[in-house]
Enzyme design. Structure first.
Site, PDB file in Angstrom:
ATOM      1  CB  SER A  11      25.017  59.593  -4.024  1.00 50.51           C
ATOM      2  OG  SER A  11      24.150  60.646  -4.362  1.00 50.51           O
TER       3      SER A  11
ATOM      4  NE  ARG B 149      25.060  55.152   4.697  1.00 52.00           N
ATOM      5  CZ  ARG B 149      23.869  55.560   4.317  1.00 52.00           C
ATOM      6  NH1 ARG B 149      23.616  56.856   4.236  1.00 52.00           N
ATOM      7  NH2 ARG B 149      22.926  54.710   3.991  1.00 52.00           N
TER       8      ARG B 149
ATOM      9  CG  HIS C  45      26.476  60.006   0.882  1.00 52.54           C
ATOM     10  ND1 HIS C  45      25.408  60.178   1.724  1.00 52.54           N
ATOM     11  CD2 HIS C  45      26.004  60.184  -0.381  1.00 52.54           C
ATOM     12  CE1 HIS C  45      24.328  60.441   1.010  1.00 52.54           C
ATOM     13  NE2 HIS C  45      24.656  60.450  -0.276  1.00 52.54           N
TER      14      HIS C  45
END
Length: 209
Positions: A16, A39, A42
Site C-alpha cells: 500500500s 498516511r 492511505h
C-alpha cells in the site's frame, strides 16, 4: 472459484505504501510533512489527494512537539476520537470529544448552532497548547475560528482542519488558512473526513508510516 487475494497483512501494508510513493507527487512536502501526507492518502485511498493537502510552514513540527509533550487532542466527532490509536500516543495524551456531553443539545439550541459547534465551547479549559482534530463538522471549525477572533481566547498548538461535506467544508478551510490562528493542516475543498483527520494524528504521534 474462490477469490485469490493477498492474505499477508504485512505484505498488504508494504504494498500500500509503496503504491502511494510510486503514484503520488510528494515532492513539495518536507520529510516531516510527507509522513503525515502519506498516511492521509492511505486513509482516503486516493493518491490524487496529495494535490490538495496543505500544511502551514510550522505545522508538522509544532503538532508533533505538542503531542510528544503530552498535549490533549480535541476532536469534533467520536469517529475521530475513537480512531486515534492510543498505543501510538507517546505521552498518554488525553483524547477528548465533548459532542455527547450532557446538555450539548440544549446548549446548541440556545446559541442557535449545531451540536458540533456547541461542543467546541467545552474545549475552553483544555485548548491552550492542545492539538485540534476536526474531521467531520465545518460548523465546529467555523465556531472555533470565531472564538479565536478574541485575542485573549486560548490558542491550540495546531489545528487539523479536515471537515468534509458540501455545505461549509471548503469555506471553513479557506477561513482557517486566511485567519491563520495556529499552525494548520487542511485538505482543500469538499474532501476530508474522520479517517483522514485520524490518519494525521496517528502519523504525528508515531513519526513513521
Amino acid at each position: 472459484m474462490p477469490h485469490i487475494y493477498e492474505t499477508d497483512g504485512a505484505a498488504i501494508y508494504r504494498a500500500s505504501f509503496a503504491t502511494i510513493r510510486a503514484e503520488a507527487d510528494l515532492t513539495r512536502f518536507t520529510p516531516e510533512e510527507e509522513i503525515v501526507a502519506v498516511r492521509m492518502i492511505h486513509a482516503s485511498g486516493m493518491v490524487e489527494l496529495a494535490r490538495h493537502i496543505r500544511f502551514s510552514p510550522t505545522f508538522a513540527r509544532k503538532a508533533r512537539a505538542a503531542i510528544e509533550g503530552g498535549a490533549p487532542i480535541l476532536c469534533d466527532a467520536r469517529m475521530v476520537s475513537e480512531g486515534i490509536t492510543r498505543a501510538r500516543l507517546p505521552a498518554g495524551n488525553e483524547v477528548i470529544c465533548t459532542l455527547q456531553d450532557p446538555g450539548i443539545a440544549d446548549f446548541a439550541a440556545r446559541i442557535g448552532n449545531t451540536r458540533s459547534a456547541a461542543a467546541v465551547e467545552l474545549w475552553r479549559s483544555r485548548l491552550a497548547g492542545a492539538v485540534v482534530a476536526i474531521g467531520n463538522a465545518p460548523t465546529a471549525l467555523f465556531h472555533l475560528l470565531n472564538l479565536m477572533e478574541d485575542p485573549a481566547f486560548p490558542r491550540p498548538a495546531a489545528i487539523i482542519g479536515c471537515p468534509v461535506g458540501f455545505v461549509g467544508a471548503a469555506e471553513s478551510k479557506v477561513a482557517l488558512v486566511a485567519g491563520n490562528p495556529a499552525p494548520w493542516c487542511i485538505v482543500e475543498g469538499r474532501p476530508g473526513g474522520s479517517a483522514i483527520a485520524v490518519a494525521a494524528v496517528n502519523a504525528l504521534a508515531s513519526r513513521k508510516e
